[in-house]
Design an enzyme around this catalytic site. Sequence first.
Site, short mmCIF file in Angstrom:
data_model
loop_
_atom_site.label_atom_id
_atom_site.label_comp_id
_atom_site.label_asym_id
_atom_site.label_seq_id
_atom_site.Cartn_x
_atom_site.Cartn_y
_atom_site.Cartn_z
N SER A 187 23.05 10.87 -16.42
CA SER A 187 24.31 11.45 -15.83
C SER A 187 23.82 12.46 -15.29
O SER A 187 23.30 13.63 -15.47
CB SER A 187 25.30 11.88 -17.21
OG SER A 187 26.30 12.55 -16.76
N HIS A 229 24.75 7.66 -13.64
CA HIS A 229 26.01 7.79 -14.29
C HIS A 229 26.73 8.86 -13.36
O HIS A 229 26.23 9.92 -13.11
CB HIS A 229 26.00 8.06 -15.61
CG HIS A 229 27.26 8.02 -16.28
ND1 HIS A 229 27.78 6.73 -16.65
CD2 HIS A 229 28.21 9.10 -16.62
CE1 HIS A 229 28.84 7.00 -17.26
NE2 HIS A 229 29.22 8.28 -17.20
N ASP A 267 30.35 10.99 -13.21
CA ASP A 267 31.36 11.64 -13.76
C ASP A 267 32.36 12.16 -13.14
O ASP A 267 31.99 13.45 -12.43
CB ASP A 267 31.06 12.36 -15.06
CG ASP A 267 30.31 11.65 -16.26
OD1 ASP A 267 30.91 10.89 -16.68
OD2 ASP A 267 29.31 12.33 -16.54
N MET A 276 35.94 14.18 -12.91
CA MET A 276 36.86 14.69 -13.65
C MET A 276 37.80 15.66 -12.81
O MET A 276 37.59 16.08 -11.75
CB MET A 276 36.46 15.96 -14.64
CG MET A 276 35.23 15.48 -15.25
SD MET A 276 34.26 16.69 -16.52
CE MET A 276 32.90 15.76 -17.03
N HIS A 324 32.46 6.82 -13.53
CA HIS A 324 33.32 7.16 -14.94
C HIS A 324 34.49 7.99 -14.51
O HIS A 324 34.09 9.14 -14.28
CB HIS A 324 32.43 7.76 -16.03
CG HIS A 324 33.39 7.89 -17.22
ND1 HIS A 324 32.71 8.92 -18.17
CD2 HIS A 324 34.46 7.50 -17.74
CE1 HIS A 324 33.66 9.23 -19.23
NE2 HIS A 324 34.61 8.37 -18.98
N MET A 342 37.18 10.12 -15.36
CA MET A 342 38.07 10.78 -16.29
C MET A 342 39.36 11.45 -15.61
O MET A 342 39.37 12.71 -15.51
CB MET A 342 37.21 12.00 -16.94
CG MET A 342 36.33 11.24 -18.01
SD MET A 342 35.01 12.45 -18.69
CE MET A 342 33.73 12.18 -17.39
N MET A 350 33.06 6.88 -25.77
CA MET A 350 32.57 8.29 -25.59
C MET A 350 32.33 8.59 -27.10
O MET A 350 33.11 8.55 -28.08
CB MET A 350 33.84 9.05 -25.27
CG MET A 350 34.51 8.78 -23.73
SD MET A 350 32.99 9.27 -22.74
CE MET A 350 32.53 10.91 -23.03
N ASP A 377 28.22 7.20 -24.50
CA ASP A 377 28.02 8.47 -23.52
C ASP A 377 28.53 9.96 -24.46
O ASP A 377 29.61 9.98 -24.72
CB ASP A 377 29.03 8.45 -22.35
CG ASP A 377 29.09 9.49 -21.44
OD1 ASP A 377 28.26 10.67 -21.80
OD2 ASP A 377 29.79 9.76 -20.41
#
Length: 220
Positions: A8, A33, A35, A37, A66, A68, A137, A175
């Site tokens: 990540s 990975h 992320d 957000m 991913h 979020m 998660m 994760d």
Amino acid sequence: MKNYLSPSILSADFAHLGEDIRHVEAAGTPYLHYDVMDGMFVPSISFGMPVLESVRRITDMVLDVHLMIEDPDRYIDEFVRCGADIITVHYEACRDVEKTLRMIKDKGIKAGVTIKPGTPNSVLVNVLDKADMILLMTVEPGFGGQSYIPGSTEKIRELRRMLDERGLQTDIEVDGGIKKSNLQTVLDAGANVIVAGSAIFKGDIEQNAKDFMELLREKQ
């Protein structure tokens, strides 16, 4: 099932992001990975499409994105355009998760669905055969560096049983708080795609990634 490491970059040094990515790539890491957000679905804000597009230009690794974010349908096209190979959305953030998964797959890439630690596996029953990957998660989403929630282990086992009962070979990604010390635990429980942030990007990045990869190969 084949095991994969997905470092990540949330834990990378953004002043040297390209260099950090090259270290994990040199170690033979297959996934990266990413992320996203939005400050709404989770409190933090990370990065979006421009950074992903830049990352795509410097690596051929599978970009494991991913989201979020609230109402992820709004941005599927853009993340695909910027180079995502897998897009995973939160069950809790989708108005119609089956529709969102179809939308992603219609773009010719893999679709994943994820749930927070407090959301039961049972909500996924109707999409188990529609997702290429399910992400559990193992910390509360939104911040890196958290400790693994011990109750996650049984949740992984339960999800693998649910998939096995349906004859599905779907990837289970985990994760949050994954380190060399608990890697064996999550693999034994049934996970096969491992997200690791701090455990990879703190210290000797390439050696950390090689150590993880070796442990994953031993368990293959």
